[in-house]
Enzyme design. Structure first.
Site, PDB file in Angstrom:
ATOM      1  CG  ASP A 104      -9.890   3.353   7.266  1.00 34.73           C
ATOM      2  OD1 ASP A 104      -9.661   3.353   6.048  1.00 34.73           O
ATOM      3  OD2 ASP A 104      -9.187   2.759   8.108  1.00 34.73           O
ATOM      4  CG  ASP A 115      -6.514   1.709   3.559  1.00 39.33           C
ATOM      5  OD1 ASP A 115      -7.343   2.438   4.140  1.00 39.33           O
ATOM      6  OD2 ASP A 115      -6.035   0.674   4.070  1.00 39.33           O
ATOM      7  CG  HIS A 175      -2.115  -2.455   5.378  1.00 39.78           C
ATOM      8  ND1 HIS A 175      -2.777  -2.443   4.189  1.00 39.78           N
ATOM      9  CD2 HIS A 175      -2.771  -1.558   6.167  1.00 39.78           C
ATOM     10  CE1 HIS A 175      -3.798  -1.599   4.261  1.00 39.78           C
ATOM     11  NE2 HIS A 175      -3.818  -1.034   5.449  1.00 39.78           N
ATOM     12  CG  HIS A 183      -4.936  -5.861   5.505  1.00 41.03           C
ATOM     13  ND1 HIS A 183      -6.244  -6.147   5.766  1.00 41.03           N
ATOM     14  CD2 HIS A 183      -4.778  -4.547   5.802  1.00 41.03           C
ATOM     15  CE1 HIS A 183      -6.851  -5.045   6.210  1.00 41.03           C
ATOM     16  NE2 HIS A 183      -5.982  -4.064   6.234  1.00 41.03           N
ATOM     17  CD  GLU A 208      -4.209   1.401   8.837  1.00 37.35           C
ATOM     18  OE1 GLU A 208      -5.272   1.756   9.355  1.00 37.35           O
ATOM     19  OE2 GLU A 208      -4.133   0.522   7.955  1.00 37.35           O
ATOM     20  CD  GLU A 302      -5.173   3.542   6.222  1.00 39.41           C
ATOM     21  OE1 GLU A 302      -6.303   3.575   6.722  1.00 39.41           O
ATOM     22  OE2 GLU A 302      -4.635   2.507   5.796  1.00 39.41           O
TER      23      GLU A 302
HETATM   24 MN    MN Z   1      -7.849   2.320   6.152  1.00 39.58          MN
HETATM   25 MN    MN Z   2      -5.225   0.475   6.029  1.00 40.10          MN
END
Ligand code: MN
Ligand code: MN
Length: 317
Positions: A104, A115, A175, A183, A208, A302
């Site tokens: 990630d 992300d 998010h 976030h 995600e 994600e």
């Molecule tokens: Mn992530």
């Molecule tokens: Mn994330």
């Protein structure tokens, strides 16, 4: 990267000029393109017997070489570890051929974030678990458009993962992103929740999904390798703490960073003490390693998306 939370904070609206909005989306796309390209590289380098720290550092340097910033340290979370494991200093851990590995990572361009994460294994027995989070992700993406309730998306994610015989992780969520905010105020849950908000045009989310053979809840380990700056002031006892604080304010702003990164810029000797003081005084927020129960396996998928008039655009795929 995901936070352990299942409620929303009060959303704050920021109105921007149309030209500024377009420019912002271009920046999100730039960040996304770099992350997308490095996903391909990451798949190749994460092999059995590879030191985890080499994977983290290689991915981070590949991203930086693309002319973007890092929006958080590369996470390599193994088996029942769901999130927030980024190699500590002098990490000796290696990838094992039986491991389920979540990679990630994230970029930013002028604070506009990408992300993205995926899961790999070297044993086909885990294919179904990986497919569960992927399928749930794809199903959720199909639903994203203005006006859709986030709890309805969460319900579909939950049903899809349960359909494979696994559980979703209920306390990790997608998010909302904002400039220099990884976030932000809104979430897209992995389960059905009683209340939620609606997706709005022009919002940017990291969606995600997590499937687990375990309980579907994560607990915090008593250690952390990732931190971020909090908007607080407090008197500091150690000179080293003031130095580390200044460095973080300048280099990372409000984005998460690794202990590893600081060790490249300040002496290792006082670093642990400085991080401890800054965390204890509330100036640093620690992202403790999050795991489902021992012996369980977790998969994750994600990507980052921009909400359009009648659907969404993935920036990292
Ligand atoms: Mn992530
Ligand atoms: Mn994330």
């Amino acid at each position: 990267m995901s936070e352990k939370k299942l409620e929303e904070t009060v959303p704050k609206k920021q109105e921007k000029e149309p030209e500024e909005e377009e420019d912002k989306f271009e920046k999100y796309r730039k960040a996304g393109k770099a992350a997308k390209e490095v996903r391909e590289i990451a798949r190749k380098i994460a092999q059995p017997e590879t030191p985890i720290i080499d994977i983290c550092e290689r991915i981070e340097s590949e991203l930086l070489n693309k002319g973007v910033g890092l929006s958080f340290p590369c996470n390599v979370s193994i088996n029942n570890v769901a999130a927030h494991y980024s190699s500590p200093l002098d990490d000796k851990a290696l990838i094992d051929k039986e491991d389920v590995v979540k990679i990630d990572f994230g970029t930013h361009f002028d604070g506009y974030i990408a992300d993205t994460a995926f899961t790999i294994s070297f044993n086909s027995e885990h294919d179904k678990l990986i497919e569960a989070s992927k399928k749930a992700f794809e199903t959720a993406i199909e639903m994203i458009k203005p006006g859709v309730e986030t709890r309805v998306i969460g319900k579909k994610i939950e049903e899809t993962i349960k359909g494979y015989g696994f559980r979703p992780i209920k306390d990790l969520s997608g998010h909302l992103l904002d400039q220099y905010v990884l976030h932000s105020s809104k979430i897209i849950p992995n389960i059905s929740i009683p209340h939620g908000t609606k997706i709005e045009e022009g919002e940017v989310y990291a969606l995600e999904t997590f499937a687990t053979t375990g309980s579907g809840t994560v607990t915090e380990a008593p250690y952390a390798y990732i931190y971020s700056l909090m908007p607080l002031r407090a008197p500091l006892r150690f000179k080293g703490s003031r130095q580390v604080l200044g460095l973080v304010q300048k280099e990372f702003k409000t984005l998460p960073f690794a202990e590893r990164w600081l060790a490249k810029k300040v002496s290792k000797a006082g670093l642990k003490l400085a991080i401890r003081e800054l965390t204890e005084k509330g100036l640093f927020r620690a992202y403790n390693v999050l795991s489902d129960r021992k012996g369980s396996l977790v998969s994750q998928e994600e990507h980052t998306l921009i909400v359009l008039e009648d659907g969404c655009e993935l920036t990292t795929q």
